[in-house]
Design a protein around this motif. Sequence first.
Motif, PDB file in Angstrom:
ATOM      1  N   ILE A  24       0.867  -1.176   0.000  1.00 40.78           N
ATOM      2  CA  ILE A  24       0.000   0.000   0.000  1.00 40.78           C
ATOM      3  C   ILE A  24       0.900   1.222   0.000  1.00 40.78           C
ATOM      4  CG2 ILE A  24      -1.745   1.298   1.272  1.00 40.78           C
ATOM      5  CD1 ILE A  24      -2.615  -1.421   2.464  1.00 40.78           C
ATOM      6  N   PRO A  25       0.937   1.963  -1.104  1.00 40.14           N
ATOM      7  CA  PRO A  25       1.842   3.111  -1.203  1.00 40.14           C
ATOM      8  C   PRO A  25       1.629   4.116  -0.070  1.00 40.14           C
ATOM      9  CG  PRO A  25       0.787   2.672  -3.308  1.00 40.14           C
ATOM     10  CD  PRO A  25       0.109   1.803  -2.295  1.00 40.14           C
ATOM     11  N   LYS A  26       2.711   4.774   0.289  1.00 36.05           N
ATOM     12  CA  LYS A  26       2.629   5.795   1.343  1.00 36.05           C
ATOM     13  C   LYS A  26       1.634   6.880   0.967  1.00 36.05           C
ATOM     14  CE  LYS A  26       7.116   6.030   1.424  1.00 36.05           C
ATOM     15  NZ  LYS A  26       8.507   6.394   1.652  1.00 36.05           N
ATOM     16  N   SER A  27       1.530   7.193  -0.314  1.00 33.02           N
ATOM     17  CA  SER A  27       0.573   8.217  -0.742  1.00 33.02           C
ATOM     18  C   SER A  27      -0.864   7.774  -0.464  1.00 33.02           C
ATOM     19  CB  SER A  27       0.758   8.543  -2.224  1.00 33.02           C
ATOM     20  OG  SER A  27       0.558   7.387  -3.017  1.00 33.02           O
ATOM     21  N   THR A  28      -1.158   6.493  -0.640  1.00 32.75           N
ATOM     22  CA  THR A  28      -2.492   5.969  -0.341  1.00 32.75           C
ATOM     23  C   THR A  28      -2.753   6.004   1.155  1.00 32.75           C
ATOM     24  OG1 THR A  28      -2.441   4.546  -2.287  1.00 32.75           O
ATOM     25  CG2 THR A  28      -4.011   3.952  -0.539  1.00 32.75           C
ATOM     26  N   GLN A  29      -1.752   5.633   1.937  1.00 28.51           N
ATOM     27  CA  GLN A  29      -1.889   5.694   3.396  1.00 28.51           C
ATOM     28  C   GLN A  29      -2.216   7.122   3.837  1.00 28.51           C
ATOM     29  OE1 GLN A  29       1.464   3.843   5.504  1.00 28.51           O
ATOM     30  NE2 GLN A  29       1.991   2.850   3.579  1.00 28.51           N
ATOM     31  N   LYS A  30      -1.520   8.073   3.268  1.00 27.66           N
ATOM     32  CA  LYS A  30      -1.750   9.476   3.622  1.00 27.66           C
ATOM     33  C   LYS A  30      -3.163   9.906   3.220  1.00 27.66           C
ATOM     34  CE  LYS A  30       0.119  14.103   3.060  1.00 27.66           C
ATOM     35  NZ  LYS A  30       1.195  14.917   2.482  1.00 27.66           N
ATOM     36  N   THR A  31      -3.596   9.492   2.035  1.00 26.03           N
ATOM     37  CA  THR A  31      -4.947   9.814   1.575  1.00 26.03           C
ATOM     38  C   THR A  31      -5.980   9.246   2.531  1.00 26.03           C
ATOM     39  OG1 THR A  31      -4.216   9.883  -0.725  1.00 26.03           O
ATOM     40  CG2 THR A  31      -6.577   9.564  -0.337  1.00 26.03           C
ATOM     41  N   TRP A  32      -5.783   7.997   2.950  1.00 22.16           N
ATOM     42  CA  TRP A  32      -6.710   7.378   3.892  1.00 22.16           C
ATOM     43  C   TRP A  32      -6.775   8.166   5.195  1.00 22.16           C
ATOM     44  CZ3 TRP A  32      -5.120   1.507   3.598  1.00 22.16           C
ATOM     45  CH2 TRP A  32      -5.564   0.978   2.386  1.00 22.16           C
ATOM     46  N   ARG A  33      -5.612   8.509   5.730  1.00 26.45           N
ATOM     47  CA  ARG A  33      -5.590   9.248   7.007  1.00 26.45           C
ATOM     48  C   ARG A  33      -6.272  10.601   6.858  1.00 26.45           C
ATOM     49  NH1 ARG A  33      -0.128   7.604   6.781  1.00 26.45           N
ATOM     50  NH2 ARG A  33       0.465   9.772   6.405  1.00 26.45           N
ATOM     51  N   ASN A  34      -5.995  11.309   5.774  1.00 29.21           N
ATOM     52  CA  ASN A  34      -6.577  12.640   5.568  1.00 29.21           C
ATOM     53  C   ASN A  34      -8.065  12.587   5.262  1.00 29.21           C
ATOM     54  OD1 ASN A  34      -4.108  13.847   6.055  1.00 29.21           O
ATOM     55  ND2 ASN A  34      -3.556  13.959   3.891  1.00 29.21           N
ATOM     56  N   ALA A  35      -8.532  11.463   4.721  1.00 34.14           N
ATOM     57  CA  ALA A  35      -9.949  11.324   4.376  1.00 34.14           C
ATOM     58  C   ALA A  35     -10.785  10.865   5.569  1.00 34.14           C
ATOM     59  CB  ALA A  35     -10.102  10.332   3.224  1.00 34.14           C
ATOM     60  N   GLY A  36     -10.121  10.622   6.690  1.00 36.82           N
ATOM     61  CA  GLY A  36     -10.852  10.206   7.876  1.00 36.82           C
ATOM     62  C   GLY A  36     -11.149   8.721   7.944  1.00 36.82           C
ATOM     63  N   ILE A  37     -10.522   7.935   7.075  1.00 39.65           N
ATOM     64  CA  ILE A  37     -10.681   6.482   7.163  1.00 39.65           C
ATOM     65  C   ILE A  37     -10.030   6.042   8.466  1.00 39.65           C
ATOM     66  CG2 ILE A  37     -10.027   4.276   6.109  1.00 39.65           C
ATOM     67  CD1 ILE A  37     -10.294   5.707   3.397  1.00 39.65           C
ATOM     68  N   ASP A  38     -10.702   5.189   9.187  1.00 37.36           N
ATOM     69  CA  ASP A  38     -10.306   4.894  10.567  1.00 37.36           C
ATOM     70  C   ASP A  38      -9.142   3.921  10.704  1.00 37.36           C
ATOM     71  OD1 ASP A  38     -11.694   2.708   9.684  1.00 37.36           O
ATOM     72  OD2 ASP A  38     -12.850   2.445  11.516  1.00 37.36           O
ATOM     73  N   ILE A  39      -8.136   4.034   9.854  1.00 36.45           N
ATOM     74  CA  ILE A  39      -6.954   3.189   9.971  1.00 36.45           C
ATOM     75  C   ILE A  39      -6.198   3.592  11.240  1.00 36.45           C
ATOM     76  CG2 ILE A  39      -5.596   4.697   8.453  1.00 36.45           C
ATOM     77  CD1 ILE A  39      -4.193   2.097   7.469  1.00 36.45           C
ATOM     78  N   PRO A  40      -5.916   2.634  12.127  1.00 43.68           N
ATOM     79  CA  PRO A  40      -5.284   2.964  13.406  1.00 43.68           C
ATOM     80  C   PRO A  40      -3.865   3.515  13.212  1.00 43.68           C
ATOM     81  CG  PRO A  40      -6.071   0.683  13.386  1.00 43.68           C
ATOM     82  CD  PRO A  40      -6.207   1.213  12.009  1.00 43.68           C
ATOM     83  N   HIS A  41      -3.649   4.695  13.711  1.00 40.78           N
ATOM     84  CA  HIS A  41      -2.326   5.310  13.621  1.00 40.78           C
ATOM     85  C   HIS A  41      -2.221   6.414  14.663  1.00 40.78           C
ATOM     86  CE1 HIS A  41      -4.618   8.346  11.457  1.00 40.78           C
ATOM     87  NE2 HIS A  41      -3.607   9.182  11.678  1.00 40.78           N
ATOM     88  N   PHE A  42      -1.015   6.866  14.887  1.00 41.71           N
ATOM     89  CA  PHE A  42      -0.811   8.054  15.693  1.00 41.71           C
ATOM     90  C   PHE A  42       0.416   8.780  15.159  1.00 41.71           C
ATOM     91  CE2 PHE A  42       1.453   4.713  17.902  1.00 41.71           C
ATOM     92  CZ  PHE A  42       2.644   5.301  18.288  1.00 41.71           C
ATOM     93  N   ARG A  43       0.520  10.008  15.533  1.00 43.34           N
ATOM     94  CA  ARG A  43       1.595  10.866  15.026  1.00 43.34           C
ATOM     95  C   ARG A  43       2.474  11.297  16.197  1.00 43.34           C
ATOM     96  NH1 ARG A  43       1.789  13.909  10.404  1.00 43.34           N
ATOM     97  NH2 ARG A  43      -0.391  13.463  10.007  1.00 43.34           N
ATOM     98  N   VAL A  44       3.787  11.187  15.996  1.00 40.32           N
ATOM     99  CA  VAL A  44       4.769  11.718  16.929  1.00 40.32           C
ATOM    100  C   VAL A  44       5.570  12.738  16.134  1.00 40.32           C
ATOM    101  CG1 VAL A  44       6.738  11.214  18.419  1.00 40.32           C
ATOM    102  CG2 VAL A  44       4.898   9.527  18.167  1.00 40.32           C
TER     103      VAL A  44
END
Length: 86
Positions: A24-44
Amino acid sequence: MFEDFRNIKRPFADPDEIETYFEIPKSTQKTWRNAGIDIPHFRVKDTIKYPRALIADWFVKQIKNKTHLSLVIDETDTNRQKEKKS
């Protein structure tokens, strides 16, 4: 597949590892996070981290929730050649 990922000793995965392991490309991951898809993540600060066990559970849930899955035929050149030989 998900159990292998879950059992890696490090508790958190980074976007590069998700890209490598799940393709899963990093660009897709970023799109998911920005679109509010509930993929579990956190930011440091500027770093994204994915809790390994939660990501594995999330992918399993996504697969189970797909009621409209259909058979996907692999159309790679290798498989086309195998079919011609049969």
